[in-house]
Design a protein around this motif. Structure first.
Motif, PDB file in Angstrom:
ATOM      1  N   VAL A  87      -6.768  -0.040  -4.363  1.00 39.11           N
ATOM      2  CA  VAL A  87      -7.948  -0.210  -3.517  1.00 39.11           C
ATOM      3  C   VAL A  87      -8.933   0.902  -3.833  1.00 39.11           C
ATOM      4  O   VAL A  87      -8.602   2.083  -3.715  1.00 39.11           O
ATOM      5  N   GLY A  88     -10.130   0.534  -4.269  1.00 40.41           N
ATOM      6  CA  GLY A  88     -11.146   1.523  -4.557  1.00 40.41           C
ATOM      7  C   GLY A  88     -11.727   2.093  -3.276  1.00 40.41           C
ATOM      8  O   GLY A  88     -12.070   1.354  -2.360  1.00 40.41           O
ATOM      9  N   THR A  89     -11.827   3.399  -3.216  1.00 40.98           N
ATOM     10  CA  THR A  89     -12.385   4.051  -2.043  1.00 40.98           C
ATOM     11  C   THR A  89     -13.138   5.299  -2.465  1.00 40.98           C
ATOM     12  O   THR A  89     -12.673   6.042  -3.340  1.00 40.98           O
ATOM     13  N   SER A  90     -14.298   5.519  -1.890  1.00 44.38           N
ATOM     14  CA  SER A  90     -15.079   6.707  -2.201  1.00 44.38           C
ATOM     15  C   SER A  90     -14.710   7.873  -1.296  1.00 44.38           C
ATOM     16  O   SER A  90     -15.250   8.968  -1.439  1.00 44.38           O
ATOM     17  N   LEU A  91     -13.792   7.634  -0.368  1.00 46.71           N
ATOM     18  CA  LEU A  91     -13.322   8.677   0.543  1.00 46.71           C
ATOM     19  C   LEU A  91     -11.800   8.733   0.477  1.00 46.71           C
ATOM     20  O   LEU A  91     -11.153   7.724   0.197  1.00 46.71           O
ATOM     21  N   PRO A  92     -11.197   9.878   0.730  1.00 45.33           N
ATOM     22  CA  PRO A  92      -9.733  10.012   0.598  1.00 45.33           C
ATOM     23  C   PRO A  92      -8.963   9.432   1.780  1.00 45.33           C
ATOM     24  O   PRO A  92      -8.153  10.099   2.415  1.00 45.33           O
ATOM     25  N   TYR A 134      -7.298   5.364   3.212  1.00 49.82           N
ATOM     26  CA  TYR A 134      -7.090   3.950   2.908  1.00 49.82           C
ATOM     27  C   TYR A 134      -8.123   3.134   3.696  1.00 49.82           C
ATOM     28  O   TYR A 134      -8.273   3.312   4.901  1.00 49.82           O
ATOM     29  N   PRO A 135      -8.877   2.256   3.024  1.00 46.61           N
ATOM     30  CA  PRO A 135      -9.998   1.562   3.678  1.00 46.61           C
ATOM     31  C   PRO A 135      -9.619   0.699   4.873  1.00 46.61           C
ATOM     32  O   PRO A 135     -10.496   0.332   5.656  1.00 46.61           O
ATOM     33  N   THR A 136      -8.343   0.333   5.014  1.00 41.83           N
ATOM     34  CA  THR A 136      -7.971  -0.481   6.174  1.00 41.83           C
ATOM     35  C   THR A 136      -7.673   0.354   7.413  1.00 41.83           C
ATOM     36  O   THR A 136      -7.416  -0.211   8.473  1.00 41.83           O
ATOM     37  N   CYS A 137      -7.697   1.685   7.287  1.00 40.84           N
ATOM     38  CA  CYS A 137      -7.488   2.538   8.464  1.00 40.84           C
ATOM     39  C   CYS A 137      -8.603   2.284   9.469  1.00 40.84           C
ATOM     40  O   CYS A 137      -9.768   2.129   9.095  1.00 40.84           O
ATOM     41  N   LYS A 138      -8.256   2.274  10.739  1.00 44.52           N
ATOM     42  CA  LYS A 138      -9.270   1.953  11.752  1.00 44.52           C
ATOM     43  C   LYS A 138     -10.350   3.025  11.844  1.00 44.52           C
ATOM     44  O   LYS A 138     -11.464   2.749  12.320  1.00 44.52           O
ATOM     45  N   ASP A 139     -10.044   4.257  11.388  1.00 41.70           N
ATOM     46  CA  ASP A 139     -11.031   5.325  11.444  1.00 41.70           C
ATOM     47  C   ASP A 139     -11.834   5.456  10.151  1.00 41.70           C
ATOM     48  O   ASP A 139     -12.636   6.374  10.009  1.00 41.70           O
ATOM     49  N   TYR A 140     -11.605   4.547   9.218  1.00 38.79           N
ATOM     50  CA  TYR A 140     -12.319   4.629   7.943  1.00 38.79           C
ATOM     51  C   TYR A 140     -13.804   4.361   8.174  1.00 38.79           C
ATOM     52  O   TYR A 140     -14.189   3.313   8.707  1.00 38.79           O
ATOM     53  N   PRO A 141     -14.686   5.297   7.775  1.00 41.98           N
ATOM     54  CA  PRO A 141     -16.134   5.139   8.020  1.00 41.98           C
ATOM     55  C   PRO A 141     -16.773   4.238   6.964  1.00 41.98           C
ATOM     56  O   PRO A 141     -17.383   4.706   6.007  1.00 41.98           O
ATOM     57  N   SER A 142     -16.655   2.941   7.155  1.00 41.46           N
ATOM     58  CA  SER A 142     -17.088   1.973   6.144  1.00 41.46           C
ATOM     59  C   SER A 142     -18.565   2.102   5.799  1.00 41.46           C
ATOM     60  O   SER A 142     -18.942   2.028   4.619  1.00 41.46           O
ATOM     61  N   PRO A 181       0.824  -1.214   0.000  1.00 40.80           N
ATOM     62  CA  PRO A 181       0.000   0.000   0.000  1.00 40.80           C
ATOM     63  C   PRO A 181       0.853   1.258   0.000  1.00 40.80           C
ATOM     64  O   PRO A 181       1.949   1.292   0.564  1.00 40.80           O
ATOM     65  N   THR A 182       0.340   2.289  -0.651  1.00 41.64           N
ATOM     66  CA  THR A 182       0.973   3.601  -0.641  1.00 41.64           C
ATOM     67  C   THR A 182      -0.097   4.635  -0.319  1.00 41.64           C
ATOM     68  O   THR A 182      -1.277   4.307  -0.181  1.00 41.64           O
ATOM     69  N   THR A 183       0.306   5.872  -0.213  1.00 42.60           N
ATOM     70  CA  THR A 183      -0.656   6.951   0.005  1.00 42.60           C
ATOM     71  C   THR A 183      -0.927   7.705  -1.294  1.00 42.60           C
ATOM     72  O   THR A 183      -1.431   8.822  -1.266  1.00 42.60           O
ATOM     73  N   ASN A 184      -0.617   7.083  -2.430  1.00 41.76           N
ATOM     74  CA  ASN A 184      -0.940   7.700  -3.722  1.00 41.76           C
ATOM     75  C   ASN A 184      -2.451   7.690  -3.920  1.00 41.76           C
ATOM     76  O   ASN A 184      -3.076   6.628  -3.888  1.00 41.76           O
ATOM     77  N   LEU A 185      -3.011   8.848  -4.108  1.00 39.09           N
ATOM     78  CA  LEU A 185      -4.460   8.992  -4.258  1.00 39.09           C
ATOM     79  C   LEU A 185      -4.799   9.386  -5.691  1.00 39.09           C
ATOM     80  O   LEU A 185      -4.307  10.391  -6.205  1.00 39.09           O
ATOM     81  N   HIS A 186      -5.639   8.578  -6.341  1.00 42.05           N
ATOM     82  CA  HIS A 186      -6.203   8.935  -7.640  1.00 42.05           C
ATOM     83  C   HIS A 186      -7.549   9.601  -7.377  1.00 42.05           C
ATOM     84  O   HIS A 186      -8.364   9.081  -6.602  1.00 42.05           O
TER      85      HIS A 186
END
Length: 250
Positions: free
Chosen positions: A92-97, A99-107, A48-53
């Motif tokens: 990893v597709g994400t609708s929020l900026p 990373y989806p595995t972050c514990k604070d990610y609002p799934s 994983p990286t922090t590169n955001l598309h």
């Protein structure tokens, strides 16, 4: 063990050195112009990286200035197609900026923003984009002319252009015309700086705390949206300054 460094000036020389066993390990970005093909059997590992598309709007453009149209585009991009087909699972597709595995990610919230062309169409129609004259294409507020969104992307990356082409197909399937311009890097930068677009496809390497200040700060050199709003700064500062125990509630 010892590490030996050697500089290679071309993609062909890197590939040859790897295939000949002179180079043992290479890094490869499947979404970049540096994406290279290697003939020899090799072991591939992803990390994983922090590169955001992302896609942003020009908020001074005729259509980009409307928040309802920008909201509709949240549901317009098929992120799973991008990560599975164009990046071959290396994303990893994400609708929020975040990373989806972050514990604070609002799934739960993120799930409500997944791509959905019907939702996109309904929001567009509620914003005033409809096929008023029955020709199969949306017009804006019955003005008589077809609504057209101008999207620019750097042509150096086949993955990025592939994603934009899929977006064009999906939008045309619901009646919205997209003018896609696949530009060289220099022309792409010029278009960004001159505001010659409604939407642009970009990529940025974020810090590991996913700080979006450089994209949203009106004074940032990366603020190609032309937004002058300072409303985001307090939210970002509060989130970044919060303790881990309360961050997920912000």
């Amino acid at each position: 063990p010892s590490d030996y460094l050697k500089e290679y000036s071309s993609a062909e020389s890197i590939i040859s050195a790897f295939d000949d066993g002179i180079v043992d390990v290479v890094t490869n970005d499947p979404s970049s112009y540096t994406n290279l093909g290697y003939a020899r059997t090799s072991e591939i590992r992803s990390f994983p990286t922090t590169n955001l598309h992302y896609v942003q709007f020009n908020m001074e453009s005729p259509l980009g200035r409307y928040d309802t149209i920008r909201m509709a585009m949240i549901y317009a991009f098929d992120r799973e197609y991008f990560q599975d087909t164009l990046l071959h699972g290396n994303g990893v597709g994400t609708s929020l900026p975040m990373y989806p595995t972050c514990k604070d990610y609002p799934s739960a919230y993120a799930d409500t923003l997944k791509s959905n062309l019907e939702t996109c169409r309904v929001i567009l129609e509620n914003s005033g984009l409809k096929d008023y004259d029955g020709d199969g294409w949306m017009e804006y507020m019955s003005a008589g002319e077809d609504a057209v969104l101008n999207l620019i992307v750097c042509s150096d990356s086949s993955a990025k252009t592939g994603m934009c082409r899929r977006f064009v197909e999906d939008m045309e399937s619901i009646g919205l015309k997209i003018n896609l311009r696949e530009l060289t890097w220099d022309d792409y930068k010029t278009a960004l700086e001159e505001g010659d677009f409604d939407m642009y496809y970009g990529e940025v390497k974020l810090r590991n705390n996913f700080d979006l200040t450089e994209l949203l700060d009106p004074d940032s050199s990366l603020n190609y949206t032309r937004s002058t709003s300072t409303m985001y700064e307090p939210y970002m500062n509060n989130y970044l300054a919060a303790a881990d125990s309360v961050r997920s509630s912000l």
